[in-house]
Design an enzyme around this catalytic site. Structure first.
Site, short mmCIF file in Angstrom:
data_model
loop_
_atom_site.label_atom_id
_atom_site.label_comp_id
_atom_site.label_asym_id
_atom_site.label_seq_id
_atom_site.Cartn_x
_atom_site.Cartn_y
_atom_site.Cartn_z
N LEU A 112 0.86 -1.03 0.03
CA LEU A 112 0.18 -0.03 -0.08
C LEU A 112 0.70 1.37 -0.06
CD1 LEU A 112 -1.91 -2.40 1.40
CD2 LEU A 112 -3.45 -0.21 2.27
N GLY A 113 0.54 2.22 -0.92
CA GLY A 113 1.15 3.32 -0.91
C GLY A 113 2.31 3.62 -1.14
N GLY A 117 0.57 1.41 -7.08
CA GLY A 117 -0.77 1.61 -7.77
C GLY A 117 -1.81 0.43 -7.12
N ALA A 120 -5.26 2.18 -7.41
CA ALA A 120 -6.12 2.06 -8.81
C ALA A 120 -6.53 0.64 -9.10
CB ALA A 120 -5.04 2.44 -9.75
N ASP A 163 -2.60 5.37 -13.84
CA ASP A 163 -2.53 4.44 -12.89
C ASP A 163 -3.84 3.58 -13.30
OD1 ASP A 163 -0.52 5.58 -11.59
OD2 ASP A 163 -1.14 4.95 -9.65
N1 LIG Z 1 -5.58 -3.97 0.08
C1 LIG Z 1 -6.11 -2.79 0.20
N2 LIG Z 1 -7.19 -2.77 1.17
C2 LIG Z 1 -7.85 -1.72 1.22
N3 LIG Z 1 -7.61 -0.54 0.68
C3 LIG Z 1 -6.47 -0.27 -0.02
C4 LIG Z 1 -5.69 -1.57 -0.17
N4 LIG Z 1 -4.58 -1.17 -1.09
C5 LIG Z 1 -4.69 -0.11 -1.01
N5 LIG Z 1 -5.61 0.48 -0.94
C6 LIG Z 1 -6.19 2.07 -0.54
O1 LIG Z 1 -5.27 2.94 -1.36
C7 LIG Z 1 -4.57 3.44 -0.73
C8 LIG Z 1 -3.03 3.60 -1.09
O2 LIG Z 1 -2.84 4.58 -2.14
P1 LIG Z 1 -1.91 5.38 -2.79
O3 LIG Z 1 -1.40 6.23 -1.55
O4 LIG Z 1 -2.15 6.10 -4.07
O5 LIG Z 1 -0.65 4.44 -2.98
P2 LIG Z 1 -0.33 3.45 -4.24
O6 LIG Z 1 -1.43 3.41 -5.28
O7 LIG Z 1 1.18 3.72 -4.94
O8 LIG Z 1 -0.40 2.02 -3.51
C9 LIG Z 1 -4.69 2.91 0.79
O9 LIG Z 1 -4.49 3.94 1.85
C10 LIG Z 1 -5.68 2.52 0.90
O10 LIG Z 1 -6.78 3.30 0.88
C1 LIG Z 2 2.62 11.03 -8.84
C2 LIG Z 2 1.61 10.21 -9.79
O1 LIG Z 2 1.78 10.58 -10.95
C3 LIG Z 2 1.52 8.79 -9.75
C4 LIG Z 2 1.18 8.32 -8.49
O2 LIG Z 2 1.52 6.83 -8.53
P1 LIG Z 2 1.12 5.83 -6.97
O3 LIG Z 2 -0.28 6.27 -6.43
O4 LIG Z 2 2.12 6.50 -6.18
O5 LIG Z 2 1.31 4.64 -7.44
C5 LIG Z 2 0.16 10.76 -9.60
C6 LIG Z 2 -0.62 10.62 -10.41
O6 LIG Z 2 -0.57 10.26 -11.71
O7 LIG Z 2 -2.32 10.28 -10.20
MG LIG Z 3 -2.18 5.24 -6.02
#
Ligand SMILES: Nc1ncnc2c1ncn2[C@@H]1O[C@H](COP(=O)(O)OP(=O)(O)O)[C@@H](O)[C@H]1O
Ligand SMILES: C[C@@](O)(CCOP(=O)(O)O)CC(=O)O
Ligand SMILES: [Mg+2]
Length: 327
Positions: A112-113, A117, A120, A163
């Site tokens: 996560l985070g 992605g 997404a 994403d």
């Molecule tokens: N397995 C999961 N269960 C519930 N929510 C999730 C899960 N994975 C991701 N999320 C949601 O997506 C968020 C992370 O997204 P983001 O900050 O955009 O990072 P990334 O997309 O790079 O992983 C989490 O805080 C949560 O709200």
């Molecule tokens: C920084 C950005 O270009 C990508 C973010 O990707 P991620 O949620 O960190 O996987 C933001 C976006 O495109 O929505």
């Molecule tokens: Mg994201």
């Protein structure tokens, strides 16, 4: 009860700059989020056991007035619940069923985070599962569009289509503003991922780049130069010229670092992969912490990352040519 899955992604090039209309090329990877949806009489019950907030596992009913009983900041919880709540709103809208109730289970291999992605993938899989549970089949482009609305709503408009389009369609894709397309002819890329175990705050990192871009013309030029790297990279994608791709990834990482979105652990992992012989390495996604992606056909970068202090996990992630699918 139905289950759908959707892949995470790495950015070969172009994150951040894509928010300002430059092109980006994300690639889906074989790490998936799976969402199961069952229609119930009313309301929303969500089981998200991977959703750990400061060590808590959250199981919540998706009404934001009914927050789970954990000791975490309310805005953090609301943001975390937001992706599923908004995905359910999209499902109800697509199915013309404003009162449909759901019980939802989320299970994911995507950290996560961390720039892979996860948000997404969860949004895409949830929309597909929810719609199919109500007997509505959307095509992947529609799912991508609705999942983008989810990210835009949760991230206060600070989201690109990259994403969500990549997760819905699979493979390598190219996104420039509203223009989203699959990139043909890309079957294999030797991705190696290093993960520092941490996460970045996507919203804050995007806001930081926006501020720099407003303050300095050279920061705006840096964003434009990332677009130039993407345009150059596209011309070699699919030709098998991994050396040039790697060189462009290295350049892209330098520009992202200049924009302030790298971190000590991301830089350390990038250099560990390069020193081990990877043809290129860069951070992926929003940055601040999380993952790097390297290109390496051999096991050298993978092994080096496993011995790199600050790298929590290193793994191969094959390009996934399949996007959202029924399980
Ligand atoms: N397995 C999961 N269960 C519930 N929510 C999730 C899960 N994975 C991701 N999320 C949601 O997506 C968020 C992370 O997204 P983001 O900050 O955009 O990072 P990334 O997309 O790079 O992983 C989490 O805080 C949560 O709200
Ligand atoms: C920084 C950005 O270009 C990508 C973010 O990707 P991620 O949620 O960190 O996987 C933001 C976006 O495109 O929505
Ligand atoms: Mg994201």
């Amino acid at each position: 009860m139905v289950t759908s899955s959707a892949p995470g992604k790495v950015y070969l090039f172009g994150e951040h700059a894509v928010v300002y209309g430059e092109p980006a090329v994300p690639c889906a990877i074989e790490r998936r989020a799976r969402v199961t949806a069952e229609e119930i009489d009313e309301g929303l019950v969500v089981h998200a056991e991977d959703l750990k907030l400061d060590g808590f596992t959250v199981e919540y009913t998706g009404d934001s007035t009914d927050l789970p009983d954990v000791d975490a900041a309310k805005p953090l919880l609301e943001a975390s619940m937001g992706y599923i709540n908004e995905a359910v709103t999209q499902v109800r809208d697509a199915a013309g069923a404003p009162d449909a109730g759901f019980e939802i289970w989320i299970e994911s291999d995507i950290p996560l985070g961390a720039g892979l992605g996860s948000s997404a993938a969860v949004a895409v899989a949830a929309i597909d599962a929810g719609c199919r549970e109500l007997g509505v089949e959307l095509d992947p482009e529609d799912i991508a569009d609705r999942a983008y609305q989810v990210e835009a709503a949760v991230q206060d408009g600070e989201a690109s289509r990259a994403d969500t389009f990549c997760s819905a369609m699979g493979g390598a894709v190219r996104v420039e503003g509203d223009d989203c397309r699959r990139v043909g002819g890309v079957e294999h890329l030797p991705f190696v991922i290093g993960y520092d175990g941490g996460a970045g705050d996507t919203g804050a990192l995007v806001a930081g780049v926006r501020a720099l871009r407003g303050e300095y013309d050279f920061a705006a030029d840096t964003v434009g130069a990332i677009g130039d790297i993407v345009r150059e990279g596209e011309s070699v994608l699919g030709t098998g010229d991994t050396e040039t791709l790697g060189e462009l990834m290295n350049f892209n990482h330098g520009l992202l670092a200049a924009l302030g979105v790298s971190s000590r652990s991301l830089d350390t992992m990038v250099w560990a992969a390069r020193d081990a012989g990877a043809v290129g390495a860069k951070l992926t996604g929003a940055g601040g912490g999380g993952c790097i992606v390297a290109l390496d056909e051999t096991d050298a970068a993978l092994t080096a990352l496993r011995y790199t202090p600050g790298c929590d996990e290193a793994f191969r992630a094959a390009l996934d040519t399949e996007g959202v699918r029924a399980e």
